[in-house]
Scaffold this active site. Structure first.
Site, mmCIF file in Angstrom:
data_model
loop_
_atom_site.group_PDB
_atom_site.id
_atom_site.type_symbol
_atom_site.label_atom_id
_atom_site.label_comp_id
_atom_site.label_asym_id
_atom_site.label_seq_id
_atom_site.Cartn_x
_atom_site.Cartn_y
_atom_site.Cartn_z
ATOM 1 N N HIS A 107 0.975 -1.171 0.084
ATOM 2 C CA HIS A 107 -0.067 -0.141 0.211
ATOM 3 C C HIS A 107 0.418 1.173 0.194
ATOM 4 C CE1 HIS A 107 -2.071 -2.642 2.212
ATOM 5 N NE2 HIS A 107 -3.656 -2.558 1.801
ATOM 6 N N ASP A 110 2.054 1.828 3.868
ATOM 7 C CA ASP A 110 3.397 0.730 3.635
ATOM 8 C C ASP A 110 4.633 1.390 3.815
ATOM 9 O OD1 ASP A 110 0.787 -0.540 4.097
ATOM 10 O OD2 ASP A 110 1.340 -1.799 2.175
#
Ligand code: XUL
Ligand code: CO
Length: 442
Positions: A107, A110
């Protein structure tokens, strides 16, 4: 050039994991995953295309609704957020290469922590993209798919693309644009939409049909943006029936396929099937794979398992060889994944606090899929399984059955045929025979 294993070497005690064969008792060796071994005409690694999930493996510190994190990752300690993001990436490249894998999934937030403004987040993403590009140049590590986290920030509490406030929808659009840009810049092979909070908590305040229209519009604009900017990969939708919302619009494979067809998105999107999402929807993993494959939409999978006593998404590492053998039978016989691979969307338990636990978890999951692949290959190439399945439908291979399949028989003609033929003979489905057959090969 930035080294694959950075100066810090986060997993110093762990040597690269390699194939040692079924007799090995080394817990950090592969007993079945032999990447270059040919299975049904191509190397094992090309069937499986394993990926590490950045979020669970490098971001999840073990916190849950009842307690704070239990893990203090050495790569999360620097004072500067950009330094932290580079350290995390060093840890990721080290782990991926020590496991002998080639892919990761992420993501946007992340890779970096979300900044205090969109502009700040963009700057951080730009920074880590350049760092990742350098690291990728010196390795064979690639991006299987990227995605945007449209569920953690409180702004998304009522959804992202389906939020009742347009401002939030626009913000989600900006975030997806950036996540697609990042995926493109890193040569990502696919892009995933998991419907985070796209669903409802209560129908009392929800205009479902309007929200579904918005979701479709959002997806089509996102897909169009990627294509305009050179994205050649596949867009995946990842079904899940509930959690975090009471009801998620992307409930299961059948629901998503119906949605994609209704809005004319079925040419551009395929499915990313997750084991624990399938079981939460009241299906088996194999069921969801079959539904996707029947529509030529089996794009990729998120590997994990649920706990069959718990009704939530426990995201545990796989350990059930029967479940994976059934899955590999479907995957292999339907021609494999369309663009994707196997992403370990799985986390170690909160009380697995040693860094080496992350390796045990992945080695076990990788080896189990490899074993299931080998078993499925044997079943498909040297057992009576394909014939039994084929035989079951043989009455449609010619004569009236074949005419029926081709639409040549009316209901009146069916009536006439049945009237002349008497009671149909009972033919066993032979389920126990087939279950035993799988166990024989396992
Ligand atoms: C959540 C889940 C996500 C997606 C990516 O259940 O599976 O991690 O895979 O957003
Ligand atoms: Co997932």
């Amino acid at each position: 050039m930035t080294a694959i294993i950075g100066d810090k070497e986060y997993f110093k005690e762990i040597s690269p994991v390699s194939y040692e064969g079924p007799e090995s008792d080394n817990p950090l060796a592969y007993r079945f995953y032999d990447p270059e071994k040919t299975v049904m005409g191509k190397p094992m690694k090309d069937h499986l295309r394993f990926a590490i999930a950045y979020w669970h493996t490098f971001c999840n510190d073990g916190g849950d609704p009842f307690g704070v994190g239990t893990r203090t990752f050495p790569w999360s300690q620097a004072a500067d957020p950009l330094q932290r993001s580079r350290d995390k990436m060093d840890a990721a490249f080290e782990l991926i290469s020590k496991l002998g894998l080639e892919y990761f999934c992420f993501h946007d937030y992340d890779l970096v922590e979300e900044g205090s403004s969109l502009a700040e987040s963009e700057k951080r993403l730009q920074h880590i993209t350049e760092y990742a590009q350098q690291k990728m140049k010196g390795s064979n590590i690639k991006v299987l798919w990227g995605t945007a986290n449209l569920f953690s920030n409180p702004r998304y509490m009522n959804g992202a693309a389906t939020n009742p406030d347009f401002e939030v929808v626009a913000y989600a659009g900006a975030q997806v644009k950036n996540a697609i840009d990042t995926t493109l810049a890193l040569g990502g092979e696919n892009y995933v939409f998991w419907g985070g909070r796209e669903g409802y908590l209560s129908l009392l305040n929800t205009d479902m049909s309007r929200e579904l229209d918005h979701l479709a519009m959002f997806l089509s604009k996102a897909a169009e943006y990627g294509r305009k900017n050179g994205f050649k990969g596949t867009y995946f939708i990842e079904p899940k029936p509930m959690e975090p919302t009471k009801h998620q619009y992307d409930y299961d494979a059948a629901t998503v396929i119906g949605f994609l067809k209704k809005y004319g998105l079925d040419k551009d999107f395929k499915l990313n099937i997750e084991v624990n999402h399938a079981t939460l929807a009241g299906h088996t993993f194999q069921h969801e794979l079959e539904v996707a494959a029947a529509e030529n939409m089996l794009g990729s999978i998120d590997a994990n398992r649920g706990d069959y006593q718990n009704g939530w998404d426990t995201d545990q590492f796989p350990h059930d060889i029967f479940e994976l053998t059934e899955a590999m039978l479907t995957i292999l016989s339907k021609g494999g994944f369309q663009g994707g691979g196997i992403n370990f969307d799985a986390k170690t338990r909160r009380n697995s606090t040693d860094l080496v636990d992350i390796f045990h978890a992945h080695v076990g999951g990788i080896d189990l899929f490899a074993k299931a692949l080998l078993i499925a290959e044997k079943i498909l190439t040297s057992s009576e399984y394909p014939d039994i399945r084929k035989q079951r439908y043989s009455s449609f291979d010619g004569g009236n059955g074949s005419d029926f399949e081709q639409g040549k028989l009316s209901l009146e003609e069916l009536h006439k045929l049945a009237s002349g033929a008497g009671e149909p003979a009972l033919r066993s489905g032979r389920q126990e025979y087939l279950e035993n057959l799988l166990n024989r090969f396992i």
